[in-house]
Enzyme design. Structure first.
Site, mmCIF file in Angstrom:
data_model
loop_
_atom_site.group_PDB
_atom_site.id
_atom_site.type_symbol
_atom_site.label_atom_id
_atom_site.label_comp_id
_atom_site.label_asym_id
_atom_site.label_seq_id
_atom_site.Cartn_x
_atom_site.Cartn_y
_atom_site.Cartn_z
ATOM 1 C CG ASN A 209 -0.189 -0.149 2.502
ATOM 2 O OD1 ASN A 209 0.653 0.681 2.809
ATOM 3 N ND2 ASN A 209 -0.446 -1.213 3.247
ATOM 4 C CE LYS A 288 -3.003 -24.210 -8.882
ATOM 5 N NZ LYS A 288 -3.774 -24.255 -7.657
ATOM 6 C CG PHE A 323 -2.705 5.685 13.206
ATOM 7 C CD1 PHE A 323 -1.901 5.434 14.297
ATOM 8 C CD2 PHE A 323 -2.687 6.947 12.630
ATOM 9 C CE1 PHE A 323 -1.075 6.425 14.810
ATOM 10 C CE2 PHE A 323 -1.873 7.949 13.132
ATOM 11 C CZ PHE A 323 -1.068 7.682 14.220
ATOM 12 C CE LYS A 337 -8.398 -0.162 13.257
ATOM 13 N NZ LYS A 337 -7.735 0.463 12.124
ATOM 14 C CE LYS A 341 -9.478 -4.533 14.250
ATOM 15 N NZ LYS A 341 -8.577 -4.403 13.125
#
Ligand SMILES: Cc1cc2nc3c(=O)[nH]c(=O)nc-3n(C[C@H](O)[C@H](O)[C@H](O)COP(=O)(O)O)c2cc1C
Length: 397
Positions: A209, A288, A323, A337, A341
């Site tokens: 990312n 593969k 974050f 969140k 969490k």
């Protein structure tokens, strides 16, 4: 950053003396009150006027010069000092100070200082390796003076080896560690994760990312400057890690999970600023991969949820901050969140707001805790890091 702090710079007769002009200027720009002391021999290498112009203070060379501001200058200036750095430190001055000699303004003032003294030796390799010089360095360390290990490299005398003064940017970091900020995280262990992770598709390609790591690195640096013992678990980034921080480099989410859980039990504060890739390619045989190469379709599986794991295994008294990067419903999603969490704080940013998020040097954060939401204006990532740490300190007092 250094408003109200007095920094003494002691310069001796070494070719590296010219580099201290940059350091004096950088300290002055950070609002320190900088006083430069030079040995008589140092004035052969760089003129005191350079330092007087850069610092706005008289450069002190001669103990018996009567054209001084204070009554007994070496004592007054020593009392004011928050830190003193001797750089470059010649073999001669190291020997004099280690053995209690005070025969000029620099050595006399250092002798009268109670604050921390930092030495940056600079000399030819044979001089540096001379057992008498090494004995003197050991003696300085024995008395609590910090001696910065010289770099190795090409020296002005034409030799290559140990004895090179570290660059002034590095010397500045040593001074900042000593005097920048109140040490309100002293005795605390802080773990920060930063950067992206890379999930290999094959030996050439990966899933990743846009995280630059800047936010996490800024938090690690500021926590270190505030006295914490910092561990930084970092995915691949293009930025220099801060000095005085233990860096554990990782590549994949699995590596990061292992590095983090290997040390998380010992931490007082954990701040997860890394942008871990949510998915990784399912492991397939090389055969593969080759066969499918022209019409590659990649099957994905979820990576470890490191933050969730840390929330489930949170130690008593441990503070856990995550974050969240949102494009819509920032507060609602971040609050969910926080609960799901078992976090103590979420630093949320809306990626649609100008100046927030990945890559840039600024951020716009909202700090969300059980009881409140604090919206911060646009600021540098370093200032945002300080605000995050302020909040954590206020909640863990
Ligand atoms: C061009 C030149 C470069 C020097 N560089 C160094 C040096 O890097 N380190 C050192 O210990 N001495 C160096 N010296 C020798 C010192 O200047 C000499 O030992 C002097 O007496 C040191 O005085 P001070 O410690 O009072 O400043 C150099 C001398 C010259 C001429």
């Amino acid at each position: 950053m250094l408003k109200g702090k007095t920094v003494l710079l002691g310069i001796t007769g070494s070719i590296a003396a010219y580099k201290i002009a940059y350091l004096a200027s950088a300290l002055h720009k950070l609002h320190a009150d900088v006083h430069v002391l030079m040995t008589e021999n140092a004035t052969n290498f760089i003129n005191p006027i350079t330092f007087e112009t850069l610092t706005g203070n008289k450069c002190l060379v001669d103990t018996f010069d009567r054209n001084f501001q204070f009554q007994v200058e070496h004592v007054s200036i020593a009392k004011k000092a928050d830190v003193v750095m001797i750089a470059p430190a010649s073999a001669n001055v190291i020997g004099k100070i280690a053995n209690g000699l005070a025969d000029d303004m620099l050595t006399t003032t250092v002798m009268a200082c109670r604050c921390q003294k930092l030495f940056a030796p600079a000399m030819n390799t044979a001089m540096y390796e001379n057992p008498i010089v090494q004995d003197n360095i050991r003696k300085l360390k024995h008395y609590g003076y910090e001696v910065i290990t010289p770099a190795s490299g090409y020296l002005a005398c034409g030799d290559t080896g140990a004895g090179k003064m570290p660059e002034p940017e590095t010397l500045l970091e040593y001074i900042l560690r000593e005097v920048a900020f109140e040490k309100d995280l002293s005795g605390k262990k802080v773990l920060v994760t930063a950067g992206p992770t890379q999930e290999a598709i094959d030996p050439v390609r990966c899933l990743t990312n846009h995280s630059s790591g800047k936010m996490g690195y800024a938090i690690a640096k500021m926590a270190m400057l505030r006295g914490a013992e910092v561990t930084l678990v970092s995915g691949p980034t293009a930025i220099e890690p801060p000095l005085f921080v233990k860096v554990l480099p990782v590549t994949s989410a699995r590596d990061m999970f292992e590095a983090v859980t290997g040390v998380s039990d010992q931490q007082d504060i954990i701040i997860k600023a890394a942008a871990v890739a949510d998915y990784r390619p399912k492991q397939v045989s090389e055969d593969k991969v080759k066969k499918n190469d022209d019409q590659a379709s990649i099957e994905l599986e979820r990576t470890d949820d490191i933050l969730k794991y840390l929330g489930q295994h949170k130690k008593d008294g441990q503070f856990l901050c995550g974050f969240s990067m949102e494009t819509k419903n920032m507060i609602g999603n971040s609050r969910a969140k926080l609960e799901k969490k078992n976090l103590d704080m979420v630093a949320a940013n809306n990626l649609k707001v100008e100046g927030a998020g990945f890559q840039g040097d600024t951020n716009v954060l909202t700090l969300i805790t059980q009881d409140e939401e604090v919206s911060l204006p646009l600021m540098s990532k370093e200032d945002a890091a300080l605000k995050i740490l302020d909040k954590i300190i206020s909640l863990t007092k």
